[in-house]
Design a protein around this motif. Structure first.
Motif, PDB file in Angstrom:
ATOM      1  N   ARG A 138      53.348   1.655 -12.891  1.00 45.41           N
ATOM      2  CA  ARG A 138      52.422   1.064 -13.859  1.00 45.41           C
ATOM      3  C   ARG A 138      51.195   0.423 -13.188  1.00 45.41           C
ATOM      4  O   ARG A 138      50.631  -0.558 -13.672  1.00 45.41           O
ATOM      5  CB  ARG A 138      53.140   0.046 -14.740  1.00 45.41           C
ATOM      6  N   LYS A 139      50.782   1.042 -12.093  1.00 49.91           N
ATOM      7  CA  LYS A 139      49.608   0.525 -11.405  1.00 49.91           C
ATOM      8  C   LYS A 139      48.325   0.819 -12.174  1.00 49.91           C
ATOM      9  O   LYS A 139      47.304   0.152 -11.945  1.00 49.91           O
ATOM     10  CB  LYS A 139      49.540   1.112  -9.995  1.00 49.91           C
ATOM     11  N   HIS A 140      48.383   1.812 -13.082  1.00 47.73           N
ATOM     12  CA  HIS A 140      47.193   2.083 -13.899  1.00 47.73           C
ATOM     13  C   HIS A 140      46.899   0.904 -14.818  1.00 47.73           C
ATOM     14  O   HIS A 140      45.743   0.633 -15.133  1.00 47.73           O
ATOM     15  CB  HIS A 140      47.373   3.380 -14.689  1.00 47.73           C
ATOM     16  N   LEU A 141      47.943   0.186 -15.242  1.00 50.60           N
ATOM     17  CA  LEU A 141      47.738  -1.010 -16.062  1.00 50.60           C
ATOM     18  C   LEU A 141      47.419  -2.233 -15.195  1.00 50.60           C
ATOM     19  O   LEU A 141      46.726  -3.146 -15.641  1.00 50.60           O
ATOM     20  CB  LEU A 141      48.969  -1.270 -16.917  1.00 50.60           C
ATOM     21  N   GLU A 142      47.903  -2.225 -13.964  1.00 55.85           N
ATOM     22  CA  GLU A 142      47.583  -3.324 -13.050  1.00 55.85           C
ATOM     23  C   GLU A 142      46.089  -3.381 -12.752  1.00 55.85           C
ATOM     24  O   GLU A 142      45.562  -4.443 -12.402  1.00 55.85           O
ATOM     25  CB  GLU A 142      48.357  -3.180 -11.733  1.00 55.85           C
ATOM     26  N   LEU A 143      45.414  -2.245 -12.870  1.00 55.91           N
ATOM     27  CA  LEU A 143      43.967  -2.251 -12.661  1.00 55.91           C
ATOM     28  C   LEU A 143      43.290  -3.289 -13.548  1.00 55.91           C
ATOM     29  O   LEU A 143      42.324  -3.941 -13.144  1.00 55.91           O
ATOM     30  CB  LEU A 143      43.380  -0.866 -12.954  1.00 55.91           C
ATOM     31  N   PHE A 144      43.818  -3.452 -14.751  1.00 54.86           N
ATOM     32  CA  PHE A 144      43.285  -4.448 -15.689  1.00 54.86           C
ATOM     33  C   PHE A 144      43.970  -5.804 -15.498  1.00 54.86           C
ATOM     34  O   PHE A 144      43.301  -6.840 -15.487  1.00 54.86           O
ATOM     35  CB  PHE A 144      43.491  -3.976 -17.127  1.00 54.86           C
ATOM     36  N   GLU A 145      45.294  -5.778 -15.364  1.00 56.49           N
ATOM     37  CA  GLU A 145      46.049  -7.044 -15.301  1.00 56.49           C
ATOM     38  C   GLU A 145      45.665  -7.885 -14.088  1.00 56.49           C
ATOM     39  O   GLU A 145      45.674  -9.115 -14.151  1.00 56.49           O
ATOM     40  CB  GLU A 145      47.542  -6.729 -15.294  1.00 56.49           C
ATOM     41  N   ARG A 146      45.311  -7.203 -12.995  1.00 57.24           N
ATOM     42  CA  ARG A 146      44.914  -7.921 -11.777  1.00 57.24           C
ATOM     43  C   ARG A 146      43.393  -7.995 -11.629  1.00 57.24           C
ATOM     44  O   ARG A 146      42.888  -8.366 -10.574  1.00 57.24           O
ATOM     45  CB  ARG A 146      45.541  -7.253 -10.560  1.00 57.24           C
ATOM     46  N   ARG A 147      42.696  -7.610 -12.694  1.00 56.43           N
ATOM     47  CA  ARG A 147      41.249  -7.742 -12.767  1.00 56.43           C
ATOM     48  C   ARG A 147      40.529  -6.983 -11.667  1.00 56.43           C
ATOM     49  O   ARG A 147      39.557  -7.453 -11.077  1.00 56.43           O
ATOM     50  CB  ARG A 147      40.843  -9.214 -12.734  1.00 56.43           C
ATOM     51  N   PHE A 148      41.001  -5.757 -11.395  1.00 60.19           N
ATOM     52  CA  PHE A 148      40.287  -4.891 -10.471  1.00 60.19           C
ATOM     53  C   PHE A 148      39.128  -4.178 -11.161  1.00 60.19           C
ATOM     54  O   PHE A 148      38.137  -3.840 -10.518  1.00 60.19           O
ATOM     55  CB  PHE A 148      41.240  -3.847  -9.873  1.00 60.19           C
ATOM     56  N   VAL A 149      39.266  -3.904 -12.469  1.00 64.09           N
ATOM     57  CA  VAL A 149      38.238  -3.181 -13.211  1.00 64.09           C
ATOM     58  C   VAL A 149      38.069  -3.800 -14.599  1.00 64.09           C
ATOM     59  O   VAL A 149      38.952  -4.506 -15.090  1.00 64.09           O
ATOM     60  CB  VAL A 149      38.604  -1.679 -13.373  1.00 64.09           C
ATOM     61  N   ASP A 150      36.930  -3.490 -15.206  1.00 62.44           N
ATOM     62  CA  ASP A 150      36.689  -3.886 -16.598  1.00 62.44           C
ATOM     63  C   ASP A 150      37.076  -2.786 -17.574  1.00 62.44           C
ATOM     64  O   ASP A 150      37.386  -3.054 -18.743  1.00 62.44           O
ATOM     65  CB  ASP A 150      35.203  -4.210 -16.810  1.00 62.44           C
ATOM     66  N   GLY A 151      37.026  -1.537 -17.122  1.00 64.29           N
ATOM     67  CA  GLY A 151      37.344  -0.403 -17.984  1.00 64.29           C
ATOM     68  C   GLY A 151      37.557   0.833 -17.133  1.00 64.29           C
ATOM     69  O   GLY A 151      37.223   0.846 -15.941  1.00 64.29           O
ATOM     70  N   VAL A 152      38.108   1.896 -17.730  1.00 60.92           N
ATOM     71  CA  VAL A 152      38.365   3.120 -16.972  1.00 60.92           C
ATOM     72  C   VAL A 152      37.825   4.332 -17.729  1.00 60.92           C
ATOM     73  O   VAL A 152      37.825   4.384 -18.959  1.00 60.92           O
ATOM     74  CB  VAL A 152      39.869   3.330 -16.676  1.00 60.92           C
ATOM     75  N   LEU A 153      37.396   5.314 -16.942  1.00 57.66           N
ATOM     76  CA  LEU A 153      37.021   6.627 -17.442  1.00 57.66           C
ATOM     77  C   LEU A 153      38.058   7.621 -16.932  1.00 57.66           C
ATOM     78  O   LEU A 153      38.327   7.679 -15.729  1.00 57.66           O
ATOM     79  CB  LEU A 153      35.632   7.020 -16.933  1.00 57.66           C
ATOM     80  N   CYS A 154      38.655   8.378 -17.843  1.00 55.39           N
ATOM     81  CA  CYS A 154      39.713   9.316 -17.481  1.00 55.39           C
ATOM     82  C   CYS A 154      39.154  10.736 -17.500  1.00 55.39           C
ATOM     83  O   CYS A 154      38.695  11.214 -18.539  1.00 55.39           O
ATOM     84  CB  CYS A 154      40.886   9.186 -18.445  1.00 55.39           C
ATOM     85  N   ILE A 155      39.201  11.399 -16.347  1.00 60.31           N
ATOM     86  CA  ILE A 155      38.570  12.710 -16.179  1.00 60.31           C
ATOM     87  C   ILE A 155      39.600  13.714 -15.669  1.00 60.31           C
ATOM     88  O   ILE A 155      40.289  13.457 -14.684  1.00 60.31           O
ATOM     89  CB  ILE A 155      37.403  12.639 -15.176  1.00 60.31           C
ATOM     90  N   GLY A 156      39.700  14.862 -16.353  1.00 57.91           N
ATOM     91  CA  GLY A 156      40.486  15.975 -15.829  1.00 57.91           C
ATOM     92  C   GLY A 156      41.942  16.012 -16.224  1.00 57.91           C
ATOM     93  O   GLY A 156      42.701  16.794 -15.648  1.00 57.91           O
ATOM     94  N   PHE A 157      42.359  15.228 -17.219  1.00 61.41           N
ATOM     95  CA  PHE A 157      43.766  15.198 -17.600  1.00 61.41           C
ATOM     96  C   PHE A 157      44.049  16.173 -18.733  1.00 61.41           C
ATOM     97  O   PHE A 157      43.133  16.644 -19.415  1.00 61.41           O
ATOM     98  CB  PHE A 157      44.169  13.772 -17.996  1.00 61.41           C
ATOM     99  N   ASP A 158      45.335  16.486 -18.926  1.00 60.45           N
ATOM    100  CA  ASP A 158      45.718  17.395 -20.002  1.00 60.45           C
ATOM    101  C   ASP A 158      46.798  16.760 -20.864  1.00 60.45           C
ATOM    102  O   ASP A 158      47.172  15.590 -20.668  1.00 60.45           O
ATOM    103  CB  ASP A 158      46.168  18.753 -19.453  1.00 60.45           C
ATOM    104  N   ASP A 159      47.324  17.523 -21.825  1.00 60.15           N
ATOM    105  CA  ASP A 159      48.256  16.981 -22.817  1.00 60.15           C
ATOM    106  C   ASP A 159      49.538  16.419 -22.202  1.00 60.15           C
ATOM    107  O   ASP A 159      50.239  15.628 -22.840  1.00 60.15           O
ATOM    108  CB  ASP A 159      48.636  18.070 -23.823  1.00 60.15           C
ATOM    109  N   ARG A 160      49.863  16.825 -20.988  1.00 61.82           N
ATOM    110  CA  ARG A 160      51.107  16.361 -20.356  1.00 61.82           C
ATOM    111  C   ARG A 160      50.995  14.935 -19.832  1.00 61.82           C
ATOM    112  O   ARG A 160      52.010  14.319 -19.506  1.00 61.82           O
ATOM    113  CB  ARG A 160      51.488  17.306 -19.207  1.00 61.82           C
ATOM    114  N   HIS A 161      49.792  14.407 -19.750  1.00 62.91           N
ATOM    115  CA  HIS A 161      49.597  13.067 -19.186  1.00 62.91           C
ATOM    116  C   HIS A 161      49.709  12.010 -20.294  1.00 62.91           C
ATOM    117  O   HIS A 161      48.717  11.443 -20.754  1.00 62.91           O
ATOM    118  CB  HIS A 161      48.244  12.997 -18.489  1.00 62.91           C
ATOM    119  N   ASN A 162      50.933  11.740 -20.682  1.00 66.22           N
ATOM    120  CA  ASN A 162      51.190  10.820 -21.799  1.00 66.22           C
ATOM    121  C   ASN A 162      50.813   9.373 -21.496  1.00 66.22           C
ATOM    122  O   ASN A 162      50.640   8.579 -22.425  1.00 66.22           O
ATOM    123  CB  ASN A 162      52.675  10.877 -22.180  1.00 66.22           C
ATOM    124  N   PHE A 163      50.683   9.037 -20.226  1.00 69.13           N
ATOM    125  CA  PHE A 163      50.396   7.643 -19.873  1.00 69.13           C
ATOM    126  C   PHE A 163      49.040   7.175 -20.385  1.00 69.13           C
ATOM    127  O   PHE A 163      48.784   5.976 -20.439  1.00 69.13           O
ATOM    128  CB  PHE A 163      50.459   7.464 -18.352  1.00 69.13           C
TER     129      PHE A 163
END
Length: 349
Positions: free
Chosen positions: A120-145
């Protein structure tokens, strides 16, 4: 310590210097740096002008700890080989980075490896204040996260794709794949091509499905054997073209879902001793920089990847700053006619 010969010392500009020059308090300068809406436009412009003039560089670490924003945007990419060497990702990310710099933001890249998501490090990006927002590029339907961001209320935009079930809080900026496919197929039809095969990317990607849908609508008596998956790459694209030609040696054109698969298709035709476009026409989809240097130069559909990245970054920053209006924007595409397409020959009709 003395300066080295030939060099001059330059006093480091601090926040107090900016405040004094702009005729405001240090608290006001801090609020300007953190985009506080309470500051008037006139004051903000005056302070920003002084910052630009002086070359002042704020302490971003301290600022992120004390302020509301980190002024950092995260780009989340799938775990693929040579992602950053891929022209598609390069164009989109260049648009993001250039716009981020203009807006005073930094960019950080993260790979969505299985362990990264599992922990769950993708959520830690926000919880630990590393980023303000994210842009998701190149994913497909299998990426449920991807649904985790909207469920947690974190600012996120999908770049050049679309996902069902993520809610209105998830923004989307993409190219007009449907219109581009219709244009390309109509052009082949005008050239007299009635036996057309399609090399598509993947059924797991929304934009790829848009191309398949356009292909099926154009061919009223649709034959599923005219479709073959090429997985967005040159080698699978060549294998897909080979399978189509084996099944249908009378094909007069191949419609490829991206330029890399088109490159593979041209290689397969050349290996078989078939001429492009005299025997079989090939049209791609992307208009990557190398398309016009292919032999023959590739007819394709131009997709504004750089502009998509630019706009997605801008809309994400607006969302971070409190924009409530849903983001769902589609940028126009255009047909680029080069040497790889020609009229269907009577012999092969």
């Amino acid at each position: 310590m003395r300066n080295a010969p030939g060099t001059t010392s330059r006093k480091r500009v601090g926040i107090r210097d900016i405040a004094a020059s702009a005729g405001v308090s240090t608290a006001t300068v801090s609020m300007v740096l953190n985009d506080n809406p309470k500051i008037s436009d006139a004051t903000r412009d005056r302070v920003r002008a002084e910052i630009d003039r002086s070359g002042y560089q704020p302490n971003r670490i301290a600022q992120s700890l004390s302020g509301k924003y980190t002024r950092v945007i995260g780009i989340l990419l799938p775990e693929l080989r040579h992602t950053l060497a891929d022209p598609y990702f390069g164009e989109v990310i260049s648009g993001v980075c250039d716009r981020a710099a203009q807006l005073g933001h930094k960019v950080t890249l993260e790979s969505a490896r299985p362990d990264f998501i599992r922990e769950r490090k993708h959520l830690e990006l926000f919880e630990r204040r590393f980023v303000d927002g994210v842009l998701c590029i190149g994913f497909d339907d299998r990426h449920n996260f991807l649904g985790d961001f909207s469920a947690a209320g974190h600012p996120m935009l999908v770049v050049n794709n679309r996902f069902d079930g993520l809610g209105e809080a998830t923004g989307v900026v993409l190219c007009d794949y449907a219109a581009g496919a219709e244009r390309a197929l109509a052009y082949l039809d005008q050239l007299g091509h009635r036996r057309v095969g399609m090399v598509y990317g993947s059924r797991d990607v929304h934009t790829s499905r848009l191309l398949v849908d356009a292909f099926e609508k154009r061919h009223h008596a649709f034959d599923p054997s005219l479709l073959e998956e090429g997985r967005f790459a040159e080698d699978p694209g060549q294998a897909a073209a080979a399978a189509l030609l084996d099944r249908h040696p009378d094909l007069t054109a191949l419609f490829c879902g991206n330029d890399k698969m088109a490159l593979g298709a041209v290689r397969e035709l050349t290996d078989r001793g078939l001429r492009v476009p005299e025997d079989v026409s090939v049209i791609g989809f992307d208009d990557l920089p190398y398309a016009r240097f292919m032999n023959p130069a590739l007819s394709t559909v131009h997709l504004p990847f750089y502009e998509v990245g630019d706009l997605a970054c801008e809309r994400l920053v607006e969302r971070i700053r409190g924009r409530k209006k849903p983001v769902d924007e589609t940028l126009p595409t255009r047909l680029v006619i080069r040497e790889s397409t020609g009229r269907a020959t009577p012999r092969r009709r």
